[in-house]
Write an enzyme that holds these catalytic residues in place. Structure first.
Site, PDB file in Angstrom:
ATOM      1  N   GLY A  13     -25.263  37.578-101.274  1.00 18.52           N
ATOM      2  CA  GLY A  13     -26.036  37.872-100.059  1.00 18.52           C
ATOM      3  C   GLY A  13     -25.778  39.274 -99.550  1.00 18.52           C
ATOM      4  O   GLY A  13     -25.453  39.476 -98.381  1.00 18.52           O
TER       5      GLY A  13
ATOM      6  N   ASP B 173     -30.607  32.189-105.755  1.00 17.62           N
ATOM      7  CA  ASP B 173     -30.305  31.319-104.621  1.00 17.62           C
ATOM      8  C   ASP B 173     -28.914  30.741-104.867  1.00 17.62           C
ATOM      9  O   ASP B 173     -28.700  29.969-105.807  1.00 17.62           O
ATOM     10  CB  ASP B 173     -31.358  30.206-104.552  1.00 17.62           C
ATOM     11  CG  ASP B 173     -31.073  29.204-103.445  1.00 17.62           C
ATOM     12  OD1 ASP B 173     -30.004  29.290-102.807  1.00 17.62           O
ATOM     13  OD2 ASP B 173     -31.937  28.330-103.232  1.00 17.62           O
TER      14      ASP B 173
ATOM     15  N   ASN C 183     -20.318  35.719 -99.342  1.00 14.11           N
ATOM     16  CA  ASN C 183     -20.834  36.136 -98.032  1.00 14.11           C
ATOM     17  C   ASN C 183     -22.147  35.456 -97.644  1.00 14.11           C
ATOM     18  O   ASN C 183     -22.412  35.275 -96.461  1.00 14.11           O
ATOM     19  CB  ASN C 183     -21.029  37.664 -98.059  1.00 14.11           C
ATOM     20  CG  ASN C 183     -21.877  38.137 -96.902  1.00 14.11           C
ATOM     21  OD1 ASN C 183     -21.410  38.263 -95.773  1.00 14.11           O
ATOM     22  ND2 ASN C 183     -23.160  38.376 -97.151  1.00 14.11           N
TER      23      ASN C 183
ATOM     24  N   SER D  46     -16.282  31.847 -90.327  1.00 16.92           N
ATOM     25  CA  SER D  46     -16.755  32.210 -88.987  1.00 16.92           C
ATOM     26  C   SER D  46     -15.844  31.599 -87.937  1.00 16.92           C
ATOM     27  O   SER D  46     -15.263  30.527 -88.147  1.00 16.92           O
ATOM     28  CB  SER D  46     -18.177  31.684 -88.762  1.00 16.92           C
ATOM     29  OG  SER D  46     -18.540  31.796 -87.410  1.00 16.92           O
TER      30      SER D  46
ATOM     31  N   TYR E  41     -23.604  24.346 -89.056  1.00 16.63           N
ATOM     32  CA  TYR E  41     -22.943  25.623 -89.379  1.00 16.63           C
ATOM     33  C   TYR E  41     -21.417  25.514 -89.190  1.00 16.63           C
ATOM     34  O   TYR E  41     -20.648  25.981 -90.034  1.00 16.63           O
ATOM     35  CB  TYR E  41     -23.534  26.705 -88.478  1.00 16.63           C
ATOM     36  CG  TYR E  41     -23.097  28.119 -88.766  1.00 16.63           C
ATOM     37  CD1 TYR E  41     -23.597  28.825 -89.859  1.00 16.63           C
ATOM     38  CD2 TYR E  41     -22.194  28.771 -87.920  1.00 16.63           C
ATOM     39  CE1 TYR E  41     -23.216  30.133 -90.105  1.00 16.63           C
ATOM     40  CE2 TYR E  41     -21.810  30.084 -88.165  1.00 16.63           C
ATOM     41  CZ  TYR E  41     -22.325  30.760 -89.258  1.00 16.63           C
ATOM     42  OH  TYR E  41     -21.937  32.060 -89.491  1.00 16.63           O
TER      43      TYR E  41
ATOM     44  N   LYS F 161     -18.649  26.031 -92.116  1.00 18.77           N
ATOM     45  CA  LYS F 161     -17.649  27.107 -92.056  1.00 18.77           C
ATOM     46  C   LYS F 161     -16.222  26.548 -91.985  1.00 18.77           C
ATOM     47  O   LYS F 161     -15.289  27.138 -92.553  1.00 18.77           O
ATOM     48  CB  LYS F 161     -17.936  28.029 -90.870  1.00 18.77           C
ATOM     49  CG  LYS F 161     -19.221  28.846 -91.023  1.00 18.77           C
ATOM     50  CD  LYS F 161     -19.211  29.733 -92.262  1.00 18.77           C
ATOM     51  CE  LYS F 161     -20.386  30.697 -92.314  1.00 18.77           C
ATOM     52  NZ  LYS F 161     -20.379  31.524 -93.518  1.00 18.77           N
TER      53      LYS F 161
HETATM   54  P1  NAP Z   1     -27.852  38.085 -92.398  1.00 21.17           P
HETATM   55  O1  NAP Z   1     -27.959  39.450 -91.806  1.00 21.17           O
HETATM   56  O2  NAP Z   1     -28.838  37.040 -92.010  1.00 21.17           O
HETATM   57  O3  NAP Z   1     -27.837  38.249 -93.999  1.00 21.17           O
HETATM   58  C1  NAP Z   1     -27.670  37.112 -94.788  1.00 21.17           C
HETATM   59  C2  NAP Z   1     -27.556  37.516 -96.236  1.00 21.17           C
HETATM   60  O4  NAP Z   1     -27.384  36.308 -96.998  1.00 21.17           O
HETATM   61  C3  NAP Z   1     -28.805  38.203 -96.762  1.00 21.17           C
HETATM   62  O5  NAP Z   1     -28.452  39.231 -97.652  1.00 21.17           O
HETATM   63  C4  NAP Z   1     -29.523  37.071 -97.501  1.00 21.17           C
HETATM   64  O6  NAP Z   1     -30.304  37.529 -98.603  1.00 21.17           O
HETATM   65  C5  NAP Z   1     -28.367  36.260 -98.025  1.00 21.17           C
HETATM   66  N1  NAP Z   1     -28.759  34.887 -98.303  1.00 21.17           N
HETATM   67  C6  NAP Z   1     -29.266  33.962 -97.461  1.00 21.17           C
HETATM   68  N2  NAP Z   1     -29.515  32.819 -98.117  1.00 21.17           N
HETATM   69  C7  NAP Z   1     -29.182  33.033 -99.408  1.00 21.17           C
HETATM   70  C8  NAP Z   1     -29.203  32.243-100.584  1.00 21.17           C
HETATM   71  N3  NAP Z   1     -29.654  30.976-100.566  1.00 21.17           N
HETATM   72  N4  NAP Z   1     -28.769  32.787-101.734  1.00 21.17           N
HETATM   73  C9  NAP Z   1     -28.321  34.062-101.788  1.00 21.17           C
HETATM   74  N5  NAP Z   1     -28.261  34.866-100.699  1.00 21.17           N
HETATM   75  C10 NAP Z   1     -28.695  34.346 -99.533  1.00 21.17           C
HETATM   76  O7  NAP Z   1     -26.439  37.431 -92.083  1.00 21.17           O
HETATM   77  P2  NAP Z   1     -25.024  38.125 -91.736  1.00 21.17           P
HETATM   78  O8  NAP Z   1     -24.876  38.094 -90.288  1.00 21.17           O
HETATM   79  O9  NAP Z   1     -24.851  39.360 -92.490  1.00 21.17           O
HETATM   80  O10 NAP Z   1     -24.062  36.988 -92.306  1.00 21.17           O
HETATM   81  C11 NAP Z   1     -23.328  37.130 -93.509  1.00 21.17           C
HETATM   82  C12 NAP Z   1     -22.234  36.071 -93.543  1.00 21.17           C
HETATM   83  O11 NAP Z   1     -21.382  36.251 -92.406  1.00 21.17           O
HETATM   84  C13 NAP Z   1     -22.757  34.641 -93.448  1.00 21.17           C
HETATM   85  O12 NAP Z   1     -21.970  33.796 -94.248  1.00 21.17           O
HETATM   86  C14 NAP Z   1     -22.565  34.319 -91.984  1.00 21.17           C
HETATM   87  O13 NAP Z   1     -22.461  32.934 -91.778  1.00 21.17           O
HETATM   88  C15 NAP Z   1     -21.286  35.037 -91.691  1.00 21.17           C
HETATM   89  N6  NAP Z   1     -21.052  35.344 -90.283  1.00 21.17           N
HETATM   90  C16 NAP Z   1     -21.958  36.045 -89.552  1.00 21.17           C
HETATM   91  C17 NAP Z   1     -21.692  36.298 -88.202  1.00 21.17           C
HETATM   92  C18 NAP Z   1     -22.651  37.055 -87.331  1.00 21.17           C
HETATM   93  O14 NAP Z   1     -22.479  37.026 -86.096  1.00 21.17           O
HETATM   94  N7  NAP Z   1     -23.626  37.749 -87.845  1.00 21.17           N
HETATM   95  C19 NAP Z   1     -20.511  35.838 -87.635  1.00 21.17           C
HETATM   96  C20 NAP Z   1     -19.610  35.141 -88.416  1.00 21.17           C
HETATM   97  C21 NAP Z   1     -19.887  34.899 -89.750  1.00 21.17           C
HETATM   98  P3  NAP Z   1     -31.909  37.799 -98.464  1.00 21.17           P
HETATM   99  O15 NAP Z   1     -32.075  38.556 -97.200  1.00 21.17           O
HETATM  100  O16 NAP Z   1     -32.232  38.599 -99.678  1.00 21.17           O
HETATM  101  O17 NAP Z   1     -32.571  36.470 -98.452  1.00 21.17           O
END
Ligand code: NAP
Length: 247
Positions: A13, A64, A91, A143, A156, A160
């Site tokens: 991701g 995926d 990620n 998370s 979620y 996590k």
């Molecule tokens: P994001 O901006 O929504 O990006 C998500 C990424 O995951 C994108 O590159 C997406 O690829 C990829 N993805 C989604 N579904 C997928 C699948 N089925 N197979 C392969 N790739 C997939 O999210 P983010 O905020 O960067 O989050 C990244 C990680 O950090 C996640 O695990 C999230 O739970 C965790 N996290 C985020 C936060 C926050 O506040 N943002 C806080 C704590 C933890 P495409 O766009 O190409 O579909």
């Protein structure tokens, strides 16, 4: 920095958000990168150009992460290109927020499949190559919600929390092969995922953070880089990167 020269990192991701920042950070430290994306082809290929501009080699693979067959192809593509995977950053993640009363089985399943089974799929497929070489670093992006729970996020938070447990068990099983397994538990990070939260709720969350700001993707990326470089005596740990939100 050249800490990671000669290393190959697979970042699931990594087309957007935290994964993208991690991929760039590791490339800046010298690693060659396998970029994985699901839907955002153009973003993945623009990242490819940015990594190439840093002088690093890069392979882009659409897959995926929740589908074991596609993850097999992802890992085999990485091995065909580079012959090794030294670093795995799990990620990829999604949210499908809804209160338990209203949550559909599909919303539950989707979040568990991507956020938890996805981590199992890629770890399972990558570790034979790490075991063969008796070294490797795995970092799972969990998370704070897996530690505290959150209203509207039973799916979620369960996924996590599962990632945190998976991390600790993997660390125990893989330590004697020279493989470290850690989790980073970010609080709230400025990405598209956070943008999906309504403005008033987002502001309310920000006010509850002792540091009064959200993390940037680069904050998380530096933490990941630390774990896979100088932080090699860490294993089975959960690094809390949350601005003081949860201690
Ligand atoms: P994001 O901006 O929504 O990006 C998500 C990424 O995951 C994108 O590159 C997406 O690829 C990829 N993805 C989604 N579904 C997928 C699948 N089925 N197979 C392969 N790739 C997939 O999210 P983010 O905020 O960067 O989050 C990244 C990680 O950090 C996640 O695990 C999230 O739970 C965790 N996290 C985020 C936060 C926050 O506040 N943002 C806080 C704590 C933890 P495409 O766009 O190409 O579909």
């Amino acid at each position: 920095m050249t800490h990671l020269r000669g290393y190959v990192a697979l970042v699931t991701g990594s087309s957007r958000g935290i994964g993208r920042a991690v991929a760039k950070e590791l490339a800046s430290s010298g690693a060659d990168i396998v970029v994985n994306y699901f839907e955002h082809h153009d973003e993945a290929y623009s990242l490819r150009e940015e990594i190439q501009a840093l002088g690093r080699d890069v392979e882009v693979v659409q897959a995926d992460i929740s589908d074991p067959q596609l993850v097999k192809v992802l890992v085999e593509s990485a091995i065909n290109k580079f012959g090794q995977i030294d670093i795995l950053i799990n990620n990829a993640g999604i949210t499908r927020d809804r209160t338990l009363k209203k949550m559909s089985f599909e919303e539950w399943e989707q979040v568990l499949q991507v956020n938890l089974s996805g981590v199992f799929n890629s770890t399972k497929m990558v570790i034979p190559y790490m075991i063969e070489r008796q070294k490797g670093s795995i970092v799972n992006i969990a998370s704070v919600i897996g530690q505290t729970g959150a209203f509207g996020q039973t799916n979620y938070s369960a996924a996590k929390a599962g990632v945190i447990g998976f991390t600790k068990s993997c660390a125990l099983e893989l330590a004697h092969y020279g493989i470290t397994v850690n989790a980073v538990c970010p609080g709230f990070v400025e990405t598209d995922m956070l943008k999906a939260v309504p403005d008033d709720i987002r502001e309310n969350i920000r006010q509850r953070i002792p540091l009064r700001r959200f993390a940037s993707p680069a904050d998380v990326a530096r933490c990941v880089r630390f774990l896979v470089t100088e932080g090699q005596y860490f294993t089975g740990q959960c690094l809390n990167l949350n601005g003081g939100l949860f201690m």
